[in-house]
Design a protein around this motif. Sequence first.
Motif, PDB file in Angstrom:
ATOM      1  N   ASN A 168       0.764  -1.361   0.068  1.00 47.19           N
ATOM      2  CA  ASN A 168      -0.139   0.036   0.139  1.00 47.19           C
ATOM      3  C   ASN A 168       0.907   1.150  -0.050  1.00 47.19           C
ATOM      4  N   VAL A 169       2.041   1.268   0.829  1.00 48.64           N
ATOM      5  CA  VAL A 169       2.871   2.509   0.776  1.00 48.64           C
ATOM      6  C   VAL A 169       3.404   2.539  -0.589  1.00 48.64           C
ATOM      7  N   ALA A 170       3.804   1.503  -1.199  1.00 44.78           N
ATOM      8  CA  ALA A 170       4.623   1.671  -2.420  1.00 44.78           C
ATOM      9  C   ALA A 170       3.568   2.039  -3.525  1.00 44.78           C
ATOM     10  N   ILE A 171       2.461   1.633  -3.550  1.00 38.49           N
ATOM     11  CA  ILE A 171       1.507   2.180  -4.623  1.00 38.49           C
ATOM     12  C   ILE A 171       1.198   3.465  -4.269  1.00 38.49           C
ATOM     13  N   SER A 172       0.924   4.157  -3.262  1.00 37.20           N
ATOM     14  CA  SER A 172       1.076   5.393  -2.715  1.00 37.20           C
ATOM     15  C   SER A 172       2.252   6.087  -3.317  1.00 37.20           C
ATOM     16  N   PHE A 173       3.240   5.653  -3.192  1.00 31.98           N
ATOM     17  CA  PHE A 173       4.526   6.415  -3.418  1.00 31.98           C
ATOM     18  C   PHE A 173       4.608   6.262  -4.613  1.00 31.98           C
ATOM     19  N   VAL A 174       4.430   5.543  -5.601  1.00 32.46           N
ATOM     20  CA  VAL A 174       4.250   5.460  -7.128  1.00 32.46           C
ATOM     21  C   VAL A 174       3.282   6.348  -7.837  1.00 32.46           C
ATOM     22  N   ARG A 175       2.136   6.566  -6.995  1.00 30.78           N
ATOM     23  CA  ARG A 175       1.063   7.448  -7.600  1.00 30.78           C
ATOM     24  C   ARG A 175       1.515   9.031  -7.521  1.00 30.78           C
ATOM     25  N   GLU A 176       1.947   9.217  -6.237  1.00 31.45           N
ATOM     26  CA  GLU A 176       2.786  10.356  -5.802  1.00 31.45           C
ATOM     27  C   GLU A 176       3.946  10.676  -6.741  1.00 31.45           C
ATOM     28  N   GLU A 177       4.772   9.853  -7.211  1.00 32.74           N
ATOM     29  CA  GLU A 177       6.094  10.007  -7.969  1.00 32.74           C
ATOM     30  C   GLU A 177       5.547  10.258  -9.364  1.00 32.74           C
ATOM     31  N   VAL A 178       4.501   9.645  -9.928  1.00 27.13           N
ATOM     32  CA  VAL A 178       3.768   9.925 -10.987  1.00 27.13           C
ATOM     33  C   VAL A 178       3.267  11.338 -11.046  1.00 27.13           C
ATOM     34  N   LYS A 179       2.580  11.914  -9.963  1.00 30.11           N
ATOM     35  CA  LYS A 179       2.068  13.185 -10.141  1.00 30.11           C
ATOM     36  C   LYS A 179       3.432  14.015 -10.138  1.00 30.11           C
ATOM     37  N   HIS A 180       4.227  13.987  -9.419  1.00 35.45           N
ATOM     38  CA  HIS A 180       5.361  14.654  -9.253  1.00 35.45           C
ATOM     39  C   HIS A 180       6.142  14.924 -10.643  1.00 35.45           C
ATOM     40  N   ARG A 181       6.290  13.701 -11.293  1.00 26.99           N
ATOM     41  CA  ARG A 181       7.072  13.846 -12.577  1.00 26.99           C
ATOM     42  C   ARG A 181       6.313  14.792 -13.514  1.00 26.99           C
ATOM     43  N   ARG A 182       4.923  14.547 -13.485  1.00 23.21           N
ATOM     44  CA  ARG A 182       4.263  15.242 -14.610  1.00 23.21           C
ATOM     45  C   ARG A 182       4.312  16.692 -14.367  1.00 23.21           C
ATOM     46  N   VAL A 183       4.599  17.219 -13.327  1.00 17.73           N
ATOM     47  CA  VAL A 183       4.777  18.440 -12.977  1.00 17.73           C
ATOM     48  C   VAL A 183       6.231  18.942 -13.198  1.00 17.73           C
ATOM     49  N   PHE A 184       7.191  18.152 -12.942  1.00 21.04           N
ATOM     50  CA  PHE A 184       8.385  18.730 -12.956  1.00 21.04           C
ATOM     51  C   PHE A 184       9.274  18.022 -14.115  1.00 21.04           C
ATOM     52  N   THR A 185       8.597  17.329 -15.020  1.00 25.08           N
ATOM     53  CA  THR A 185       9.293  16.893 -16.170  1.00 25.08           C
ATOM     54  C   THR A 185      10.389  17.773 -16.990  1.00 25.08           C
ATOM     55  N   SER A 186       9.735  19.001 -16.919  1.00 20.87           N
ATOM     56  CA  SER A 186      10.560  20.028 -17.669  1.00 20.87           C
ATOM     57  C   SER A 186      12.127  20.461 -16.955  1.00 20.87           C
ATOM     58  N   LEU A 187      12.165  19.819 -15.718  1.00 18.93           N
ATOM     59  CA  LEU A 187      13.323  20.346 -14.956  1.00 18.93           C
ATOM     60  C   LEU A 187      14.015  19.024 -14.932  1.00 18.93           C
ATOM     61  N   ALA A 188      13.681  18.094 -15.388  1.00 22.72           N
ATOM     62  CA  ALA A 188      14.717  16.787 -15.599  1.00 22.72           C
ATOM     63  C   ALA A 188      15.912  17.434 -16.291  1.00 22.72           C
ATOM     64  N   GLU A 189      17.093  16.698 -15.545  1.00 25.04           N
ATOM     65  CA  GLU A 189      18.389  17.368 -15.718  1.00 25.04           C
ATOM     66  C   GLU A 189      18.796  16.499 -17.284  1.00 25.04           C
ATOM     67  N   ASP A 190      18.559  15.014 -17.342  1.00 22.70           N
ATOM     68  CA  ASP A 190      18.951  14.502 -18.237  1.00 22.70           C
ATOM     69  C   ASP A 190      17.920  13.524 -18.969  1.00 22.70           C
ATOM     70  N   GLY A 191      16.684  13.876 -18.988  1.00 22.22           N
ATOM     71  CA  GLY A 191      15.452  13.176 -19.700  1.00 22.22           C
ATOM     72  C   GLY A 191      15.406  11.876 -18.927  1.00 22.22           C
ATOM     73  N   TYR A 192      15.562  11.434 -17.557  1.00 19.44           N
ATOM     74  CA  TYR A 192      15.776  10.406 -16.866  1.00 19.44           C
ATOM     75  C   TYR A 192      14.448   9.643 -17.390  1.00 19.44           C
ATOM     76  N   GLU A 193      14.744   8.586 -17.603  1.00 17.80           N
ATOM     77  CA  GLU A 193      13.799   7.482 -17.936  1.00 17.80           C
ATOM     78  C   GLU A 193      14.073   6.376 -16.877  1.00 17.80           C
ATOM     79  N   ALA A 194      12.930   5.751 -16.177  1.00 15.12           N
ATOM     80  CA  ALA A 194      12.918   4.744 -15.381  1.00 15.12           C
ATOM     81  C   ALA A 194      13.487   3.187 -16.069  1.00 15.12           C
ATOM     82  N   THR A 195      14.567   3.131 -16.229  1.00 15.19           N
ATOM     83  CA  THR A 195      15.120   1.889 -16.747  1.00 15.19           C
ATOM     84  C   THR A 195      15.897   1.305 -15.797  1.00 15.19           C
ATOM     85  N   PRO A 196      15.754  -0.015 -15.463  1.00 14.39           N
ATOM     86  CA  PRO A 196      16.515  -0.741 -14.481  1.00 14.39           C
ATOM     87  C   PRO A 196      18.007  -1.113 -15.186  1.00 14.39           C
ATOM     88  N   VAL A 197      18.994  -1.371 -14.721  1.00 15.06           N
ATOM     89  CA  VAL A 197      20.209  -1.877 -15.031  1.00 15.06           C
ATOM     90  C   VAL A 197      20.139  -3.185 -15.207  1.00 15.06           C
TER      91      VAL A 197
END
Length: 162
Positions: free
Chosen positions: A68-97
């Motif tokens: 439940n905490v993880a799902i809430s965390f992801v939802r908040e992170e998605v909202k945050h990224r939508r608002v701040f995508t233009s501030l991304a330093e290097d066009g970060y895309e969540a891709t695991p190594v």
Amino acid sequence: MAGKTQQEFETLLQAHRGIVFKTVNTYCWRQEDRGDLAQEIAAQLWKAWPKYDSSRNFTTWMYRIALNVAISFVREEVKHRRVFTSLAEDGYEATPVPDPGTTDRMERLHRFIEREPPFERALLLLYLEDRSQKEIAEILGITPTNVSTKISRLKQRIRTEI
């Protein structure tokens, strides 16, 4: 705290810390996010500890809170990224190594899982851990029949897409 001590909590958390790591690694790709989420899960587990019913399975209780905490965390992170995508330093895309030891099929499975919505990720994580349908249902708050149906549909999609 109804007889529940901090030492008991710490012992149980340490014994089952793998649940936190699996949850964090399922929902976060960036190291700093993993640390933040792990801390948030531990904090919420501690906050809920006084209400834990020791007649129930600890790992089921722990998974329920962690997911439940993880799902809430992801939802908040998605909202945050939508608002701040233009501030991304290097066009970060969540891709695991990728792990050099994984097969192509495993990498495709990881990519499939990372594209799934948070609830389906939780379902897959618990299924891949060989949790019973009853326990998965209890953790996710759905019926065992619903678990069976959703797992069946996910398996079919995995066969089709991987």
